[in-house]
Design a protein around this motif. Structure first.
Motif, short mmCIF file in Angstrom:
data_model
loop_
_atom_site.label_atom_id
_atom_site.label_comp_id
_atom_site.label_asym_id
_atom_site.label_seq_id
_atom_site.Cartn_x
_atom_site.Cartn_y
_atom_site.Cartn_z
N VAL A 83 0.88 -1.18 0.00
CA VAL A 83 0.00 0.00 0.00
C VAL A 83 0.91 1.22 0.00
CG1 VAL A 83 -1.93 1.17 1.13
CG2 VAL A 83 -1.77 -1.32 1.20
N ASN A 84 1.47 1.48 -1.17
CA ASN A 84 2.46 2.54 -1.33
C ASN A 84 1.78 3.86 -1.72
OD1 ASN A 84 1.79 2.13 -4.00
ND2 ASN A 84 3.82 1.44 -4.65
N PRO A 85 2.54 4.91 -1.95
CA PRO A 85 1.90 6.20 -2.27
C PRO A 85 0.97 6.14 -3.48
CG PRO A 85 4.17 6.58 -1.65
CD PRO A 85 4.00 5.09 -1.71
N GLY A 86 1.30 5.32 -4.48
CA GLY A 86 0.43 5.21 -5.65
C GLY A 86 -0.93 4.63 -5.32
N ILE A 87 -0.96 3.59 -4.50
CA ILE A 87 -2.22 2.96 -4.11
C ILE A 87 -3.03 3.91 -3.22
CG2 ILE A 87 -3.25 1.08 -2.76
CD1 ILE A 87 -2.31 0.25 -5.55
N ARG A 88 -2.35 4.60 -2.31
CA ARG A 88 -3.05 5.56 -1.47
C ARG A 88 -3.63 6.70 -2.32
NH1 ARG A 88 1.58 4.86 1.67
NH2 ARG A 88 2.21 7.05 1.42
N ALA A 89 -2.89 7.11 -3.35
CA ALA A 89 -3.39 8.17 -4.23
C ALA A 89 -4.65 7.72 -4.97
CB ALA A 89 -2.32 8.57 -5.24
N LYS A 90 -4.70 6.46 -5.36
CA LYS A 90 -5.91 5.94 -6.01
C LYS A 90 -7.08 5.98 -5.03
CE LYS A 90 -3.73 3.17 -9.60
NZ LYS A 90 -4.25 4.02 -10.70
N CYS A 91 -6.84 5.62 -3.77
CA CYS A 91 -7.89 5.71 -2.76
C CYS A 91 -8.37 7.15 -2.61
CB CYS A 91 -7.38 5.19 -1.42
SG CYS A 91 -7.13 3.41 -1.32
N ASP A 92 -7.43 8.06 -2.54
CA ASP A 92 -7.79 9.47 -2.36
C ASP A 92 -8.66 9.97 -3.51
OD1 ASP A 92 -6.28 9.38 -0.06
OD2 ASP A 92 -4.55 10.43 -0.92
N LYS A 93 -8.36 9.52 -4.73
CA LYS A 93 -9.17 9.93 -5.89
C LYS A 93 -10.59 9.40 -5.77
CE LYS A 93 -5.79 10.70 -9.57
NZ LYS A 93 -5.36 10.26 -10.93
N TRP A 94 -10.73 8.16 -5.33
CA TRP A 94 -12.09 7.61 -5.17
C TRP A 94 -12.85 8.37 -4.10
CZ3 TRP A 94 -14.15 5.18 -8.89
CH2 TRP A 94 -13.42 4.30 -9.69
#
Length: 235
Positions: A40-51
């Motif tokens: 759960v790296n910055p890229g995955i967290r960024a995808k969560c933030d977008k949702w």
């Protein structure tokens, strides 16, 4: 707003953490974001933030917790990429789909959001397929899922909509594997496959060397429309 949740396993004997991004108001549905082999790296967290910005509750469980809790790797750093491959070789995807099911339970029971979709990338794309065959998740999306061609015998269990994004130049998923996926899934009434000509594995990552901007935007727009149709519309 984002925070961390502790989610009990299905057996209740242990627990694992998940990154949670919450929308400003009441969530219209939930999206379970399934990690690549990089944690759960910055890229995955960024995808969560977008949702979350789009009005969904977004949850990314730490699926490598049995091996190395809270690991975060950068795919553009060779040493970290190789470490991720090593973790993938040790990982049991059957454990992963159980943790995904536990996360679905947590979203519905503890977070109080009944409609749940999942979207996964790489290893997560495979797990999104497995979630569609083994859980009651309401809709699933997989990006460049690996080894799905070896699990086509499970396709008969798919009861809810599934969409797969397939880059045709994926160096982790051969042309033969892609052909098998089309042969096994094209006729399934719940499954939609999209090919991305000439694109490679990881094309929809949030940042870094692997991203293809046009391909990512096209795939992500299809995913957004898919979830809006199957999670938000009645009937």
């Amino acid at each position: 707003m984002n925070d961390t949740a502790t989610i009990p396993t299905l057996s209740g004997e242990s627990s694992f953490e998940a990154y949670v991004a919450r929308p400003a108001g009441s969530p219209k549905a939930a999206i379970l974001v399934i990690q690549e082999i990089f944690g759960v790296n910055p890229g995955i967290r960024a995808k969560c933030d977008k949702w979350a910005e789009a009005g969904y509750l977004a949850v990314a469980p730490d699926l490598f917790w049995r091996m190395e809790p809270n690991i975060q790797l950068d795919p553009d750093v060779e040493e970290e990429f190789n470490r991720a491959l090593s973790l993938f070789g040790k990982y049991d995807p059957d454990d992963g789909v159980k943790d995904i099911e536990a996360t679905i339970h947590w979203i519905r029971r503890e977070a109080g959001v009944p409609k749940v979709g999942c979207v996964g990338y790489c290893l997560g794309g495979k797990l999104a397929y497995m979630a569609a065959t083994r859980t009651d998740v309401d809709a699933s999306v997989g990006y460049y899922g690996v080894m799905i061609d070896q699990m086509l015998h499970e396709a008969k269990a798919i009861a809810h909509p599934l969409m797969l994004h397939i880059p045709t130049a994926d160096h982790f998923v051969s042309a033969e594997a892609q052909k098998a996926m089309h042969g096994g899934l094209d006729s399934h009434p719940k499954v939609t496959l999209h090919d991305y000509e000439g694109l490679d594995h990881g094309f929809a990552t949030e940042s870094g060397q692997r991203r293809d901007e046009a391909g990512a935007q096209l795939a992500d727009s299809r995913t957004a429309e898919f979830f809006a149709r199957h999670l938000l519309q009645q009937g």
